[in-house]
Motif scaffolding. Structure first.
Motif, short mmCIF file in Angstrom:
data_model
loop_
_atom_site.label_atom_id
_atom_site.label_comp_id
_atom_site.label_asym_id
_atom_site.label_seq_id
_atom_site.Cartn_x
_atom_site.Cartn_y
_atom_site.Cartn_z
N PHE A 127 44.29 24.07 -9.02
CA PHE A 127 44.02 25.51 -9.04
C PHE A 127 42.64 25.82 -8.46
O PHE A 127 42.46 26.83 -7.77
N ALA A 128 41.68 24.95 -8.72
CA ALA A 128 40.33 25.17 -8.22
C ALA A 128 40.28 25.13 -6.70
O ALA A 128 39.58 25.94 -6.06
N ALA A 129 41.02 24.20 -6.10
CA ALA A 129 41.01 24.09 -4.64
C ALA A 129 41.59 25.34 -3.99
O ALA A 129 41.06 25.84 -3.00
N ASP A 130 42.67 25.86 -4.56
CA ASP A 130 43.26 27.07 -3.99
C ASP A 130 42.30 28.25 -4.13
O ASP A 130 42.19 29.08 -3.21
N ALA A 131 41.60 28.35 -5.25
CA ALA A 131 40.62 29.41 -5.43
C ALA A 131 39.48 29.27 -4.43
O ALA A 131 38.97 30.26 -3.89
N LEU A 132 39.08 28.04 -4.17
CA LEU A 132 38.01 27.78 -3.19
C LEU A 132 38.40 28.24 -1.80
O LEU A 132 37.61 28.86 -1.08
N PHE A 133 39.65 27.99 -1.41
CA PHE A 133 40.09 28.37 -0.07
C PHE A 133 40.34 29.87 0.02
O PHE A 133 40.15 30.47 1.09
N ARG A 134 40.76 30.50 -1.07
CA ARG A 134 40.89 31.95 -1.07
C ARG A 134 39.51 32.59 -0.87
O ARG A 134 39.36 33.55 -0.10
N TYR A 135 38.52 32.04 -1.52
CA TYR A 135 37.15 32.51 -1.36
C TYR A 135 36.67 32.27 0.08
O TYR A 135 36.02 33.13 0.68
#
Length: 286
Positions: free
Chosen positions: A57-65
């Motif tokens: 989940f953290a990686a997807d949030a990082l790429f959304r950012y």
């Protein structure tokens, strides 16, 4: 045959709407990432041995950012998450008694590759190879690829369900340049996507991987490069539409970034940074 046809998303009529939507989504993207950068939360995750799941989940949030913010904070956030990867443990195998681990453990390795891509500037392929191996071994224990494909009942929504199960595998193998795998599995059960007018996000990702595989097999001729670009453009448009609508995308954004990387590597021999991939996905909307 290398091509100089770099991928840049062509938003067309979406350009103004996308440009206007980005600032509106910034706060949500910023808060979403911050929630995954809390050292105390990570300490608790590691203590409960669930850090590998949190990393997905953290990686997807990082790429959304990365897509929305274009912030100087991105390398720092990537460095923090990359520092958590070794604390999650090696996660080399899936538990036969835990079917969800067949999905979560490979997803962890893709996420690990993603955060290291942000931190190190180059996409590391070893975690993706590990993800592919674990998926292959897990499916062999489940009766094999064909058995799993055939096991999806062809009733309401089966097209989306089948694409959802396999999209990450197609993208992983595209990033690795495993064109024989993509061609084989596509022929086994994914030609139906060609008849769908509006595939799901996962279906679009699979279509792109198939098109890129064909492009490479035919020597990256101008026509095949254009077809691969058009397929990737459809994926980017699907993501952009979700941003404009303020709705979640049906697939992981990390997979879309991997697709951009796979295209550039296969067609141009170029190794993109995450920032470069993000700019390509924004087209003229940044």
């Amino acid at each position: 045959m290398a091509s100089d046809a770099a991928f840049i998303y062509a938003p067309g009529k979406r350009a103004d709407a996308l440009r206007e939507a980005l600032p509106l989504r910034l706060r949500a993207a910023t808060n979403g990432l911050r929630s995954h950068l809390d050292p105390e939360a990570w300490r608790a995750a590691h203590e409960s041995r669930l850090g590998y799941s949190e990393m997905v989940f953290a990686a997807d949030a990082l790429f959304r950012y990365a897509y929305i913010a274009h912030s100087a904070d991105l390398p720092e956030a990537g460095a923090f998450l990359a520092g958590q990867v070794p604390l999650c443990g090696e996660q080399r195998d899936v538990a036969p008694s835990n079917e969800t681990s067949l999905v979560t453990v490979p997803a962890f390795h893709r996420a690990a590759a993603a955060v290291r891509w942000v931190h190190e500037g180059m996409l590391p392929l070893q975690p993706l190879s590990t993800a592919a191996r674990i998926r292959d071994e897990g499916r062999a224990r489940q009766g094999g690829l064909q058995s799993i494909i055939d096991g999806v009942p062809h009733d309401g929504g089966w097209q989306r369900a089948l694409a959802l199960i396999f999209s990450a595998d197609f993208v992983t193998h595209a990033a690795l340049g495993s064109w024989d795998w993509i061609e084989d599995v596509a022929q086994r059960g994914f030609l139906y996507l060609d008849a769908l007018k509006t595939p799901s996000a996962d279906g679009l990702l699979i279509q792109f991987c198939r098109r890129l595989s064909t492009c490479v097999r035919k020597g990256c001729t101008a026509d095949e490069v254009e077809r691969a670009r058009a397929a990737l453009d459809r994926c980017a448009a699907s993501w952009a539409d979700s941003v404009i609508a303020g709705q979640p995308w049906d697939a992981s954004l990390v997979l879309l970034f991997f697709c951009v990387h796979a295209y550039e590597q296969a067609v141009r021999g170029a190794m993109l940074s995450v920032t470069e991939a993000s700019r390509a996905l924004l087209g003229g909307a940044d």
